[in-house]
Design an enzyme around this catalytic site. Structure first.
Site, PDB file in Angstrom:
ATOM      1  N   SER A 191       0.825  -1.201   0.000  1.00  0.00           N
ATOM      2  CA  SER A 191       0.000   0.000   0.000  1.00  0.00           C
ATOM      3  C   SER A 191       0.867   1.262   0.000  1.00  0.00           C
ATOM      4  CB  SER A 191      -0.968  -0.045   1.186  1.00  0.00           C
ATOM      5  OG  SER A 191      -1.941   0.960   1.098  1.00  0.00           O
ATOM      6  N   ASP A 348     -10.091  -3.472  -5.282  1.00  0.00           N
ATOM      7  CA  ASP A 348      -9.177  -2.495  -4.700  1.00  0.00           C
ATOM      8  C   ASP A 348      -9.095  -1.291  -5.630  1.00  0.00           C
ATOM      9  OD1 ASP A 348      -7.120  -1.115  -3.468  1.00  0.00           O
ATOM     10  OD2 ASP A 348      -5.578  -2.620  -3.871  1.00  0.00           O
ATOM     11  N   HIS A 378      -8.071  -4.726  -0.811  1.00  0.00           N
ATOM     12  CA  HIS A 378      -6.919  -3.967  -0.333  1.00  0.00           C
ATOM     13  C   HIS A 378      -6.575  -4.340   1.116  1.00  0.00           C
ATOM     14  CE1 HIS A 378      -4.002  -0.764  -0.595  1.00  0.00           C
ATOM     15  NE2 HIS A 378      -4.295  -0.477   0.664  1.00  0.00           N
TER      16      HIS A 378
END
Length: 408
Positions: A191, A348, A378
């Site tokens: 991320s 995501d 995610h």
């Protein structure tokens, strides 16, 4: 008794209403994901209340909740030695796999945790367990960086921290201390950590003074650009947990210490409209109509405003900084990057960031593995143990470690 039953029924109905959100049938463990999302939303609401009462900044309060429930001490086992230390003033947690007579030098991986540049820690259970598993299964030394977070610091302080810690680790005497092979060191992150890892990789690729080069980079659902919040994955997953589009845009604004009044305008791409010269030029490097396959673009249409709000980029020029948006780097920079692994998830908003970066790297001649999970969401890779154990979390983690084992 009857009134108690009515009250209980009403409370259960309210709880179900709060927890339930419509999810695609293909997402992994949907009810478990709903519960996870409801828990995170509750923590956000508590932190917002604390902020409203003037007791603390909402991000400090939220991270206090996250870390308090998940912090883990540096606990070693017979298989993995875990220590907290600092590299050039930056806190790190080091995981050392047990020495093997047949393999005296270990692999080294610098890992950068996610959390929107503001949340989480190298010392919470999720990342501690991931790095412990990596150290044991890869016979590796994992350096997990505890970089400083928003709102205590803002861009580019996070990049400064990961660069300093990684350069320190790459020094010959430090690699020797940890018995790491100088030719088998990689960087990785998930991320926002994937964003920092990508920025680090580009900076190191251009550093002629760096003696020990990185062998691989592994980016897990990385966030790579803030110019277009209407890629197909942003449109498809606008409200998908645990990272809805509004939350991602807000993370960017927080990272740059920007004005929350800009969020709604940025969501409709008013910050990169046709009358913004530099922004339009850079957006051409992430033209998803050419970078993404038809199976991804489907019937989605680009959102390009004829006129926008020039004040946004004027006050937040960092939006167009390649250090924050590695996807817009020059092709000449990309071609010097090491072998790359990119993991993406169907559910995501950041899916297309990763796919477009893989395509641009391939065009630059870089060897790339794009590992896509149709039932992924995610953040899923760190959710591998009870009570937040997801089947896709275990599969993504195993696939990621397998690639590292074969390529590092």
């Amino acid at each position: 008794m009857r009134s108690s039953c009515v009250l209980l029924t009403a409370l259960v109905a309210l709880a179900a209403y709060y927890i339930y959100i419509p999810l695609p049938s293909s997402v992994s463990d949907p009810w478990k994901l709903m519960l996870l999302d409801a828990t995170f939303r509750s923590a956000q609401q508590v932190s917002n209340l604390i902020h409203y009462l003037g007791l603390s900044h909402h991000l400090l309060a939220l991270n206090f909740i996250i870390v308090s429930f998940g912090k883990k001490s540096a606990w070693s086992s017979p298989q993995v030695k875990v220590t907290d230390t600092d590299f050039d003033g930056v806190e790190v947690r080091v995981f050392e796999g047990s020495p093997k007579p047949e393999e005296p030098l270990k692999r080294g991986i610098v890992y950068i945790h996610g959390g929107g540049w503001a949340l989480a820690s190298a010392k919470i259970r999720y990342y501690d367990e991931l790095c412990t598993t990596m150290a044991e299964e890869l016979n590796a030394v994992i350096v997990s960086i505890e970089y400083r977070l928003v709102p205590k610091v803002y861009f580019p302080a996070q990049i400064h921290d990961v660069v300093c810690a990684t350069k320190y680790f790459l020094q010959p005497e430090v690699l020797h201390k940890y018995s790491v092979d100088p030719g088998r060191v990689g960087i990785s992150g998930d991320s926002a950590g994937g964003n920092l890892a990508a920025a680090l990789g580009q900076q190191f690729a251009q550093d002629a003074n760096l003696k020990n080069k990185l062998k691989v980079q592994a980016l897990i659902y990385p966030v790579l650009q803030a110019l277009d919040f209407n890629t197909p994955s942003y449109q498809q997953n606008v409200n998908t947990p645990i990272l809805p589009r509004y939350v991602m845009v807000k993370c960017w604004v927080d990272y740059f210490k920007g004005n929350y009044d800009f969020i709604q305008a940025m969501i409709i791409n008013n910050h990169t409209s046709m009358d913004m010269g530099e922004a339009v030029t850079l957006r051409a490097r992430l033209n998803w109509t050419s970078l993404l396959p038809a199976s991804i673009t489907k019937d989605y249409k680009p959102v390009v405003q004829p006129t926008g709000n020039a004040r946004i980029v004027r006050e937040i020029p960092q939006l167009l900084d390649v250090r924050s948006a590695p996807l817009i780097a020059d092709q000449e920079v990309l071609r010097h990057l090491p072998k790359t692994y990119i993991l993406t998830c169907e559910h995501d908003v950041l899916r297309d960031d990763g796919i477009m970066y893989a395509k641009r790297l391939e065009s630059a001649g870089v060897a790339v593995t794009l590992d896509h999970f149709e039932d992924g969401f995610h953040g899923c890779m760190i959710f591998t143990s009870w009570p937040t154990n997801f089947s896709v979390g275990i599969r993504t983690r195993n696939s990621y470690i397998k690639w590292l084992d074969q390529n590092l």
